[in-house]
Design an enzyme around this catalytic site. Sequence first.
Site, short mmCIF file in Angstrom:
data_model
loop_
_atom_site.label_atom_id
_atom_site.label_comp_id
_atom_site.label_asym_id
_atom_site.label_seq_id
_atom_site.Cartn_x
_atom_site.Cartn_y
_atom_site.Cartn_z
N ASP A 26 -6.07 -32.27 15.31
CA ASP A 26 -6.90 -33.17 14.53
C ASP A 26 -6.63 -34.60 14.43
OD1 ASP A 26 -9.52 -33.19 13.18
OD2 ASP A 26 -8.59 -32.75 11.24
N ARG A 30 -10.26 -40.69 13.81
CA ARG A 30 -9.71 -41.70 13.00
C ARG A 30 -8.51 -42.51 13.84
NH1 ARG A 30 -7.91 -37.31 8.75
NH2 ARG A 30 -8.61 -36.02 10.60
N TRP A 31 -7.80 -41.82 14.87
CA TRP A 31 -7.02 -42.59 15.53
C TRP A 31 -7.55 -43.84 16.29
CZ3 TRP A 31 -6.78 -43.83 20.75
CH2 TRP A 31 -5.45 -44.60 21.33
N ARG A 39 -14.87 -43.07 18.85
CA ARG A 39 -14.33 -41.94 18.55
C ARG A 39 -13.79 -41.20 19.90
NH1 ARG A 39 -14.62 -39.19 14.17
NH2 ARG A 39 -14.52 -37.03 15.23
N HIS A 43 -10.49 -38.88 21.80
CA HIS A 43 -10.40 -37.75 22.32
C HIS A 43 -9.71 -37.88 23.74
CE1 HIS A 43 -12.79 -36.13 19.17
NE2 HIS A 43 -14.03 -36.65 19.76
N SER A 71 -14.30 -26.35 17.77
CA SER A 71 -14.62 -24.84 16.73
C SER A 71 -15.81 -24.68 16.98
CB SER A 71 -14.08 -25.40 15.36
OG SER A 71 -15.19 -26.32 14.86
N TRP A 75 -20.16 -27.98 17.41
CA TRP A 75 -21.58 -28.22 17.86
C TRP A 75 -22.53 -28.99 16.96
CZ3 TRP A 75 -21.70 -26.98 22.81
CH2 TRP A 75 -21.36 -25.81 23.40
N LEU A 137 5.10 -19.86 29.93
CA LEU A 137 4.23 -20.10 28.93
C LEU A 137 2.86 -19.72 28.77
CD1 LEU A 137 4.30 -21.81 26.01
CD2 LEU A 137 3.20 -23.58 27.58
N ARG A 192 -0.98 -28.37 11.75
CA ARG A 192 -2.33 -29.14 11.72
C ARG A 192 -1.84 -30.76 11.74
NH1 ARG A 192 -8.42 -28.05 9.63
NH2 ARG A 192 -9.22 -30.22 10.34
N GLU A 211 3.68 -19.25 9.50
CA GLU A 211 4.26 -20.58 8.44
C GLU A 211 3.45 -21.71 8.67
OE1 GLU A 211 6.67 -20.35 6.27
OE2 GLU A 211 7.15 -18.25 6.77
C1 IPE Z 1 -10.92 -28.56 13.76
O1 IPE Z 1 -11.04 -29.83 13.48
C2 IPE Z 1 -11.35 -28.14 15.14
C3 IPE Z 1 -10.55 -28.82 15.95
C4 IPE Z 1 -9.50 -29.40 16.07
C5 IPE Z 1 -11.10 -28.44 17.48
P1 IPE Z 1 -12.62 -30.50 12.77
O2 IPE Z 1 -11.94 -32.17 12.79
O3 IPE Z 1 -13.52 -30.18 13.40
O4 IPE Z 1 -12.24 -29.82 11.18
P2 IPE Z 1 -13.07 -30.04 9.98
O5 IPE Z 1 -14.42 -29.46 10.24
O6 IPE Z 1 -12.92 -31.47 9.82
O7 IPE Z 1 -12.46 -29.27 8.97
C1 IPE Z 2 -10.18 -33.36 16.63
O1 IPE Z 2 -10.32 -34.59 16.19
C2 IPE Z 2 -10.69 -33.18 17.79
C3 IPE Z 2 -11.91 -32.06 17.54
C4 IPE Z 2 -12.67 -31.51 16.69
C5 IPE Z 2 -12.62 -31.92 19.05
P1 IPE Z 2 -11.58 -35.22 15.35
O2 IPE Z 2 -12.56 -35.49 16.38
O3 IPE Z 2 -11.89 -33.94 14.41
O4 IPE Z 2 -11.05 -36.36 14.66
P2 IPE Z 2 -11.23 -36.90 13.17
O5 IPE Z 2 -10.82 -35.93 12.44
O6 IPE Z 2 -12.64 -37.02 12.67
O7 IPE Z 2 -10.37 -37.94 12.92
MG MG Z 3 -11.26 -33.74 12.40
#
Ligand code: IPE
Ligand code: IPE
Ligand code: MG
Length: 253
Positions: A26, A30-31, A39, A43, A71, A75, A137, A192, A211
């Site tokens: 995750d 924001r990065w 954004r 990715h 996730s 979508w 792996l 996470r 853990e």
């Molecule tokens: C969770 O990240 C799913 C993935 C990393 C693929 P999200 O950024 O979508 O999670 P929420 O919705 O903020 O909790």
């Molecule tokens: C996780 O990074 C990647 C996916 C959920 C696909 P985010 O896209 O959720 O990044 P943030 O949380 O908005 O920074």
């Molecule tokens: Mg996120």
Amino acid sequence: MVFFKSSTKDIPAVAAVPAHIAIIMDGNGRWAKKRFLPRVAGHKQGVESLREAVKACDELGVKYLTLFAFSSENWRRPPEEVSFLMGLFLSALEREVVKLDKNGIRLKLIGRRDHFAPEIVRSIEAAEARTAANTGLTLTIAADYGGRWDILNAMQAMLKERPSLREGEIGEEDLAPYLAMSYAPEPDLFIRTGGEARVSNFLLWQLAYTEFYFTEAFWPDFDRAALEAAIASYRHRERRFGRTSEQLKDAAC
Ligand code: IPE
Ligand code: IPE
Ligand code: MG
């Protein structure tokens, strides 16, 4: 097929390196935002971290690495971002499979497949088939995955195959073989990145006694040293599985 017993019943041997690491990657958005980039640039950079994590886990002797890539709730994102992620997924899958195969890595995908475009499904099937016999792996990518979906899907598959099962007769060991990750032991370490302290519908069943490790680092900044720091934290945990500290010490004698 070998089914692993639930960690809520058995105490898995605590090794210096966790056998199974599951990661919510995750913080990509924001990065990118911090760098005044779109954004999707986050990715793209995230794929580099993914590559590094696979290499590091392979070298450290981790047996199973499970990464949450998309996730069932993702979508809901803007259509342009979803479509970029799908394109990235497909191109990474096609580009990386040869190298994964060469390194003896077995690739598995968990999650729904019926919402993906046909070329993605074909690519997933080809990558899984190509690497199926590899013994290094096991890399699992969770895509269109949700923990609640997994449990419900398993329940439905179990009842379809064993319609004679009655209420009150169903145990954990009846359901476990139908879960998406029945080929792997439950994760020892959950990581996470990105600073959020939640599970976001990842492996709900399988994380029962895992853990947890949360880090502020955004996924594109998560490198080998960050992974090793997470493993070092894991090594200091005492996994009691409901027992007392004294019982564990007695068992070790
Ligand atoms: C969770 O990240 C799913 C993935 C990393 C693929 P999200 O950024 O979508 O999670 P929420 O919705 O903020 O909790
Ligand atoms: C996780 O990074 C990647 C996916 C959920 C696909 P985010 O896209 O959720 O990044 P943030 O949380 O908005 O920074
Ligand atoms: Mg996120």
